[in-house]
Scaffold this active site. Structure first.
Site: not given
Length: 507
Positions: A165, A189, A82
């Site tokens: 996210s 998330s 990420k």
């Protein structure tokens, strides 16, 4: 290599690691195969950065380690990170214009530990700006193949969100662009996008994984974790990620690393699964409830016992979170002022004007919204009324969980009230996104480990995740419970239509 053998992207981490150790495929071949998959599916918007030379150099080093007999447990396994974790070999932007083009001089601890275990980095994954969002529609960085920012698309239905996210992370696994990835979970998330995309993801106990090198959103909530197809694969990655890092992270717990895979395959006969009444009330979509109920029935078949429990302050988790998290974001993001690194406005008259213009240009709407809320609740005259009260209720939420764990071993329920919604459906209504976090926020506020496990499909054929929550340091128990469910079901093995085929890359 054989045309009748399975393609590499159909293998999980454990299977691929075994193939690499057995030299049935090389790390370079595996990396090249997944890089090809990434190029083939740029329309999903999952990746924001790749560097084939850097990836193949890592892969060659792992082939050498395998040949020399010095390889780690994940030697040659391709993964992706990420874009909230800083990396030396790839840009680190946190999905924001504020950090466009930023190159870190060091790797985040999570990145470094996975590299030490032998994992090969494919690239960086799209995310909501500074990890603020529930849909991955807030990224300000163009994904691969695009000249402008674009939302990440759910591979099960390209007109739907992947969750956020860590939406790019979930999509990469679901679309078989990477066998496993890293994500972060502040208020859900990891779990929510895992649910929306039909994969497995786990958030460990707060402090289990180092936050060093993870670009901060809310420091008392942010936690790194793995996302993969199965609980077995997540166990392998979590074993590499966790461990103390006291010299670099003041929130790191002095709890030794452990091999979470050793608890897999233990019997769950007699396991007490708490079912909170608050997770099954008004607002839970019937299709989501049906899938979750089906998974719970599977647990009963495996010998587990369902126990009714209550988490009375569940509804308060939303206002508490959206006071505490923005307050911490306001503080953390004050460093992005155009002075030392990141974006700086071109035209300004003085220092204060430079601050204002830099932050106005560099931050997106959702980030500005949370900074303003956070600054307000921390301001003189409002700190006691809002922030202090929210912290008191946070402690009560944590106490509710401890009372519940007196009657059960793990807690189960839905991850989100609905399946993934349509892109743009929530439009300019941020509250709609906030409400989608109601079932994931309580565990985050309490610092408890939680995970999402594929539990079936709902409206439009979209995936539904079952949330499992454990007491502190009970990641092994959670992973075993998830693993046992996955041995009895095949939801985690299903692939979005049209994304499974690619020539070559089999062995």
């Amino acid at each position: 290599m054989s045309d009748t053998s399975p393609s590499l992207h159909t293998l999980g981490v454990a299977e691929l690691a075994a193939a690499l150790r057995g030299k049935r495929v090389s790390a370079v071949e595996a990396a090249q195969h997944f890089l090809g998959r990434i190029r083939q599916h740029t329309g999903l918007g999952a990746f924001v950065a790749v560097d084939e030379d850097a990836t193949l150099a890592q892969a060659r080093a792992q082939d050498d380690a395998i040949a020399a007999g010095t390889a780690g447990p994940l030697a040659g396994v391709p993964i992706a990170h990420k874009d909230i974790f800083v990396t030396r070999d790839f840009p680190s932007t946190a999905g924001s214009k504020m950090l466009a083009g930023y190159r870190s001089p060091f790797d985040a601890t999570v990145v470094a530990r996975l590299a030490e275990a032998g994992a090969v980095t494919l690239g960086k994954l799209n995310c909501d700006e500074f990890a603020m969002g529930s849909a991955n529609e807030n990224s300000a960085v163009p994904p691969l193949g695009c000249e402008a920012p674009a939302p990440v698309r759910n591979p099960w239905a390209a007109d739907r969100v992947p969750g956020g996210s860590s939406g790019g992370s979930a999509v990469a696994v679901a679309a078989r662009l990477a066998p496993a990835v890293t994500g972060t979970d502040t208020g859900g998330s990891i779990r929510q996008p895992a649910s929306f995309c039909g994969i497995t993801g786990i958030k460990p106990t707060y402090g289990r994984a180092s936050r060093y090198g993870m670009i901060a959103f809310a420091s008392s909530l942010d936690q790194a974790g793995p996302m993969a197809r199965s609980a077995e694969d997540c166990a392998l990655l979590l074993s590499a990620i966790c461990g103390p890092d006291p010299d670099r992270d003041s929130t790191s717990l002095d709890v030794p690393a452990e091999d979470f895979s050793t608890q897999l395959n233990e019997s769950i006969g007699g396991l007490r699964i708490g079912i909170p009444a608050e997770f099954f009330g008004e607002g839970l979509a019937p299709d989501v409830r049906a899938a979750v109920d089906g998974a719970l029935k599977e647990y009963e078949k495996l010998g587990a016992k369902l126990v009714p429990i209550t988490l009375p302050r569940t509804e308060l988790s939303i206002p508490v979170y959206y006071v505490i998290a923005p307050a911490e974001a306001s503080s953390n993001l004050s460093r992005f002022d155009g002075v030392k690194f990141g974006h700086r406005a071109k035209d300004y008259t003085d220092l204060v004007d430079m601050y204002k213009k830099t932050r106005a240009e560099g931050f997106g709407d959702e980030v500005k919204r949370r900074i303003m809320i956070g600054t307000y609740v921390l301001s003189h005259g409002y700190y006691d009324a809002y922030y202090l009260q929210a912290q008191k209720i946070r402690r009560m939420i944590a106490d509710d969980f401890q009372n519940a764990f007196k009657a059960c071993d793990v807690i189960a329920g839905p991850v989100a009230p609905t399946v993934a919604w349509k892109l743009g459906e929530h439009g300019n209504d941020p509250l709609a996104d906030y409400l989608a976090d109601i079932f994931t926020l309580p565990a985050s506020l309490a610092g408890l480990p939680g995970m999402s496990v594929p539990a079936g499909f709902g409206e439009g054929g979209m995936p539904v995740g079952l949330q499992l929550i454990g007491n502190y340091f009970q990641e092994g128990r959670l992973l075993n419970a998830a693993h046992r469910l996955q041995q009895a079901t095949d939801f985690h093995l299903r692939t979005p239509t049209g994304l499974s085929a690619q020539s070559g890359g089999s062995f």
